[in-house]
Design a protein around this motif. Structure first.
Motif, PDB file in Angstrom:
ATOM      1  N   SER A 202       0.659  -1.676  -5.625  1.00 52.52           N
ATOM      2  CA  SER A 202       1.783  -1.062  -6.192  1.00 52.52           C
ATOM      3  C   SER A 202       1.471   0.330  -6.106  1.00 52.52           C
ATOM      4  CB  SER A 202       1.720  -1.100  -7.728  1.00 52.52           C
ATOM      5  OG  SER A 202       1.876  -2.800  -8.073  1.00 52.52           O
TER       6      SER A 202
ATOM      7  N   GLY B 191       8.661  -2.413  -4.454  1.00 49.37           N
ATOM      8  CA  GLY B 191       7.790  -2.906  -5.626  1.00 49.37           C
ATOM      9  C   GLY B 191       7.502  -4.629  -5.307  1.00 49.37           C
TER      10      GLY B 191
ATOM     11  N   MET C  12       5.800  -2.115  -0.746  1.00 48.87           N
ATOM     12  CA  MET C  12       5.058  -1.181  -1.532  1.00 48.87           C
ATOM     13  C   MET C  12       6.065  -0.295  -2.449  1.00 48.87           C
ATOM     14  SD  MET C  12       1.789   0.110   0.198  1.00 48.87           S
ATOM     15  CE  MET C  12       0.886  -0.707   1.619  1.00 48.87           C
TER      16      MET C  12
ATOM     17  N   LYS D 185       8.949   6.308  -7.640  1.00 53.15           N
ATOM     18  CA  LYS D 185       7.660   6.081  -8.296  1.00 53.15           C
ATOM     19  C   LYS D 185       6.437   7.179  -8.518  1.00 53.15           C
ATOM     20  CE  LYS D 185       8.107   1.278  -6.678  1.00 53.15           C
ATOM     21  NZ  LYS D 185       9.346   1.141  -6.923  1.00 53.15           N
TER      22      LYS D 185
ATOM     23  N   LYS E  88       1.301   4.419  -7.288  1.00 58.76           N
ATOM     24  CA  LYS E  88       1.224   4.750  -8.388  1.00 58.76           C
ATOM     25  C   LYS E  88       1.644   6.248  -8.327  1.00 58.76           C
ATOM     26  CE  LYS E  88      -3.171   2.177  -8.725  1.00 58.76           C
ATOM     27  NZ  LYS E  88      -4.681   2.575  -8.733  1.00 58.76           N
TER      28      LYS E  88
END
Length: 184
Positions: free
Chosen positions: A127, A121, A118, A158, A129
């Motif tokens: 995914s 990617g 995760m 991320k 967030k």
């Protein structure tokens, strides 16, 4: 068993972690929560499920070993999962983020574990967030610090909020407990 033999005192109860989970679920009530822990810690998984149910969240289980352990523990009666709490990963899209929690493998930064995929990617279905809350319910095993730090860095880049506070107690006895065992 010498993992905590040089640490004085007693290992705190696993129940302390459940109270911390409740506090974190309350504090991060407006985000998706992803919790990485050891698949073998069935009681920890139960406490996560208890908090998820208490706060009205659906639970997704990710990572082959986590799925296998939870299935086996459930069949043997070691896990009590309230009806309609577990959902499949494909059903995540049917719920707002703040109504979901993922329990996953990868708390030690293993490259093929679900959380690592995760973070970098490469996970096929999930995914990270911005605003996701990622809770590491473990301490890095000596030698894994760099791998765990790399995963944390990728998650942070991320936009995820990474939490590593009081969500783990050791499964190993400390010095005073070992003294009692020897005395007995």
């Amino acid at each position: 068993e010498s993992t905590n033999a040089e640490r004085s005192g007693f290992t705190p109860s696993e129940k302390t972690v459940g109270r911390v989970f409740d506090n974190l679920f309350s504090e991060y009530s407006d985000t998706r929560i992803i919790i990485a822990t050891f698949a073998s810690n069935v009681d920890r998984v139960q406490q996560i499920i208890n908090s998820a149910h208490k706060y009205g969240r659906k639970v997704v289980v990710e990572g082959r070993s986590m799925v296998n352990v939870i299935a086996t523990a459930s069949e043997l009666g070691y896990l009590n999962i309230p009806e309609n709490t577990l959902i499949e990963v494909d059903q995540l899209k049917n719920y707002p983020d703040e109504q979901t929690v993922l329990i996953t493998t990868g708390s030690q930064g293993e490259s093929m574990a679900a959380l690592s995929r995760m973070a970098n990617g490469t996970h096929r279905k999930i995914s990270i967030k911005p605003r996701d809350t990622i809770i590491f319910s473990s301490h890095p095993i000596p030698g894994n610090e760099k791998a765990v730090s790399n995963v944390i860095n990728e998650l942070s880049m991320k936009g995820a909020n990474v939490v590593m506070q009081d969500t783990h107690v050791s499964g190993h006895a400390c010095a005073d407990e070992l003294k009692i065992i020897h005395a007995l």
